[in-house]
Scaffold this active site. Structure first.
Site, PDB file in Angstrom:
ATOM      1  N   SER A  87      41.549  46.427  37.667  1.00 29.55           N
ATOM      2  CA  SER A  87      42.977  46.387  37.326  1.00 29.55           C
ATOM      3  C   SER A  87      43.500  47.799  37.167  1.00 29.55           C
ATOM      4  O   SER A  87      42.769  48.695  36.727  1.00 29.55           O
ATOM      5  CB  SER A  87      43.194  45.638  36.009  1.00 29.55           C
ATOM      6  OG  SER A  87      44.539  45.761  35.580  1.00 29.55           O
ATOM      7  N   TYR A 123      41.197  43.244  27.251  1.00 35.73           N
ATOM      8  CA  TYR A 123      41.380  43.070  28.703  1.00 35.73           C
ATOM      9  C   TYR A 123      41.352  44.432  29.398  1.00 35.73           C
ATOM     10  O   TYR A 123      40.610  44.621  30.373  1.00 35.73           O
ATOM     11  CB  TYR A 123      42.711  42.351  28.991  1.00 35.73           C
ATOM     12  CG  TYR A 123      42.978  42.215  30.471  1.00 35.73           C
ATOM     13  CD1 TYR A 123      42.297  41.262  31.217  1.00 35.73           C
ATOM     14  CD2 TYR A 123      43.855  43.081  31.132  1.00 35.73           C
ATOM     15  CE1 TYR A 123      42.498  41.154  32.591  1.00 35.73           C
ATOM     16  CE2 TYR A 123      44.060  42.985  32.499  1.00 35.73           C
ATOM     17  CZ  TYR A 123      43.388  42.015  33.218  1.00 35.73           C
ATOM     18  OH  TYR A 123      43.579  41.915  34.575  1.00 35.73           O
TER      19      TYR A 123
HETATM   20  N1  LIG Z   1      47.840  39.218  38.356  1.00 33.69           N
HETATM   21  C1  LIG Z   1      47.765  40.434  37.865  1.00 33.69           C
HETATM   22  O1  LIG Z   1      48.770  41.014  37.433  1.00 33.69           O
HETATM   23  C2  LIG Z   1      46.443  41.145  37.854  1.00 33.69           C
HETATM   24  C3  LIG Z   1      46.455  42.527  37.695  1.00 33.69           C
HETATM   25  C4  LIG Z   1      45.247  43.197  37.664  1.00 33.69           C
HETATM   26  C5  LIG Z   1      44.059  42.512  37.811  1.00 33.69           C
HETATM   27  N2  LIG Z   1      44.090  41.150  37.958  1.00 33.69           N
HETATM   28  C6  LIG Z   1      42.797  40.453  38.078  1.00 33.69           C
HETATM   29  O2  LIG Z   1      42.805  39.624  39.212  1.00 33.69           O
HETATM   30  C7  LIG Z   1      41.853  38.579  39.022  1.00 33.69           C
HETATM   31  C8  LIG Z   1      42.501  37.259  39.381  1.00 33.69           C
HETATM   32  O3  LIG Z   1      43.553  37.006  38.474  1.00 33.69           O
HETATM   33  P1  LIG Z   1      44.937  36.329  38.924  1.00 33.69           P
HETATM   34  O4  LIG Z   1      45.994  37.300  38.626  1.00 33.69           O
HETATM   35  O5  LIG Z   1      44.819  35.788  40.260  1.00 33.69           O
HETATM   36  O6  LIG Z   1      45.068  35.191  37.808  1.00 33.69           O
HETATM   37  P2  LIG Z   1      44.805  33.619  37.874  1.00 33.69           P
HETATM   38  O7  LIG Z   1      45.692  32.987  38.867  1.00 33.69           O
HETATM   39  O8  LIG Z   1      44.870  33.170  36.450  1.00 33.69           O
HETATM   40  O9  LIG Z   1      43.328  33.514  38.427  1.00 33.69           O
HETATM   41  C9  LIG Z   1      42.203  33.636  37.614  1.00 33.69           C
HETATM   42  C10 LIG Z   1      41.065  32.944  38.316  1.00 33.69           C
HETATM   43  O10 LIG Z   1      39.886  33.140  37.534  1.00 33.69           O
HETATM   44  C11 LIG Z   1      39.241  31.894  37.408  1.00 33.69           C
HETATM   45  N3  LIG Z   1      38.463  31.847  36.171  1.00 33.69           N
HETATM   46  C12 LIG Z   1      38.812  32.223  34.922  1.00 33.69           C
HETATM   47  N4  LIG Z   1      37.806  31.978  34.066  1.00 33.69           N
HETATM   48  C13 LIG Z   1      36.802  31.434  34.796  1.00 33.69           C
HETATM   49  C14 LIG Z   1      35.512  30.944  34.483  1.00 33.69           C
HETATM   50  N5  LIG Z   1      35.024  30.966  33.223  1.00 33.69           N
HETATM   51  N6  LIG Z   1      34.749  30.446  35.474  1.00 33.69           N
HETATM   52  C15 LIG Z   1      35.218  30.403  36.749  1.00 33.69           C
HETATM   53  N7  LIG Z   1      36.434  30.852  37.115  1.00 33.69           N
HETATM   54  C16 LIG Z   1      37.214  31.355  36.135  1.00 33.69           C
HETATM   55  C17 LIG Z   1      40.347  30.852  37.416  1.00 33.69           C
HETATM   56  O11 LIG Z   1      39.833  29.617  37.886  1.00 33.69           O
HETATM   57  P3  LIG Z   1      39.648  28.295  36.999  1.00 33.69           P
HETATM   58  O12 LIG Z   1      40.679  28.335  35.912  1.00 33.69           O
HETATM   59  O13 LIG Z   1      39.838  27.183  37.979  1.00 33.69           O
HETATM   60  O14 LIG Z   1      38.251  28.379  36.485  1.00 33.69           O
HETATM   61  C18 LIG Z   1      41.291  31.452  38.448  1.00 33.69           C
HETATM   62  O15 LIG Z   1      40.914  31.053  39.739  1.00 33.69           O
HETATM   63  C19 LIG Z   1      41.392  38.678  37.571  1.00 33.69           C
HETATM   64  O16 LIG Z   1      40.151  39.329  37.512  1.00 33.69           O
HETATM   65  C20 LIG Z   1      42.457  39.529  36.944  1.00 33.69           C
HETATM   66  O17 LIG Z   1      41.999  40.216  35.814  1.00 33.69           O
HETATM   67  C21 LIG Z   1      45.246  40.458  38.014  1.00 33.69           C
END
Ligand SMILES: NC(=O)c1ccc[n+]([C@@H]2O[C@H](COP(=O)([O-])OP(=O)(O)OC[C@H]3O[C@@H](n4cnc5c(N)ncnc54)[C@H](OP(=O)(O)O)[C@@H]3O)[C@@H](O)[C@H]2O)c1
Length: 254
Positions: free
Chosen positions: A139, A152
């Site tokens: 991130s 986080y």
């Molecule tokens: N969106 C942003 O602004 C942003 C910025 C920087 C970094 N990121 C990073 O990008 C990645 C994806 O996030 P996103 O933004 O796409 O959010 P998201 O839509 O909430 O996706 C998170 C994903 O992680 C999975 N997950 C969470 N806990 C889990 C567990 N215990 N076991 C298996 N799967 C799990 C969820 O699947 P299930 O709930 O189905 O398990 C979901 O598919 C993360 O690492 C996040 O930190 C996002």
């Protein structure tokens, strides 16, 4: 990394960035396996993308992750790419009497321990392949923290450091190690409001830029950086850390 003819496992493939990457790689003809806890999402996404495979997985369950690695060695022996993308984000108060160790532990388990464990579990399978690649989603907040998301931000700073060590250790193995560094992107990460937050980068634009950079091999220092995150990624180098820190933290400087 090679953009076609891969077999790719994406954790956190049930929504947001993981789903976006899964569908983009699937569209290029790769064999894509998505993993996550929500079975309804797995079913819907695989129905929308014939040929994609969905696997129910809690990345925090060490035994299940190890068992999955053994199972995929049998069922998907061509697996050559692991994308450690699953993650959670929670606000936390650290003021006297307000700290919640449960939230802290959940973030550490999901964002740190599960990545370390999944990588260890799947490396023996992918190391035997040409074009083996491990991508880990970090991130921009690894580089400039927001005080209301302390664990986080720290978890992503951990990953940034850990991935660099992993890259050096896997150099001789011929395994490429990449860090995906998203800016603030429209997803469900911090709640439904983020999906339409105009301050967040639209998901489709983020995925398109990531795929373009990967396709061109534009991964400086092993990092996949869209233009929008470079201000934070390079804040320290550019002498702009104090400015970005204050922007994120109500005008308070470090
Ligand atoms: N969106 C942003 O602004 C942003 C910025 C920087 C970094 N990121 C990073 O990008 C990645 C994806 O996030 P996103 O933004 O796409 O959010 P998201 O839509 O909430 O996706 C998170 C994903 O992680 C999975 N997950 C969470 N806990 C889990 C567990 N215990 N076991 C298996 N799967 C799990 C969820 O699947 P299930 O709930 O189905 O398990 C979901 O598919 C993360 O690492 C996040 O930190 C996002």
């Amino acid at each position: 990394m090679k953009m076609t003819d891969n077999t790719i496992l994406i954790t956190g493939g049930t929504s947001g960035i993981g789903r976006g990457l899964a569908e983009a790689f699937h569209a290029l003809g790769n064999k894509v396996i998505i993993a996550g806890r929500r079975q309804d999402r797995l079913d819907a996404i695989t129905a929308d993308n014939p040929g994609m495979r969905g696997l129910s997985l809690d990345v925090c369950d060490v035994d299940v992750v190890s068992a999955l690695a053994a199972r995929l060695a049998e069922e998907e022996p061509a697996l050559n790419v692991l994308i450690n993308n699953a993650g959670i984000s929670r606000q936390e108060k650290l003021t006297p009497g307000d700290a919640s160790l449960g939230i802290t532990r959940d973030i550490v388990e999901t964002n740190i321990m599960s990545v370390v464990h999944a990588t260890a579990a799947f490396l023996p399978l992918i190391k035997t392949k040409a074009n083996a690649t491990v991508i880990t989603t970090g991130s921009g907040l690894a580089f400039v923290p927001r005080n209301n998301f302390p664990t986080y931000c720290a978890s992503k700073a951990f990953l940034h450091s850990w991935v660099q060590s992993l890259r050096v250790q896997l150099l001789r193995e011929g395994i490429e190690v990449l860090e995906l560094v998203p800016p603030y992107v429209q997803s469900e990460l911090a709640g439904a409001h983020q999906l339409t937050d105009p301050h967040a980068m639209p998901l489709h634009a983020f995925i398109a830029e990531v795929m373009e950079n990967l396709g061109k091999g534009d991964t400086p220092e092993g990092e996949i950086l869209v233009e929008r995150v470079k201000g934070h990624r390079y804040a320290d180098r550019n002498g702009e850390y104090t400015k970005h820190f204050a922007n994120f933290n109500g005008g308070v400087t470090p």
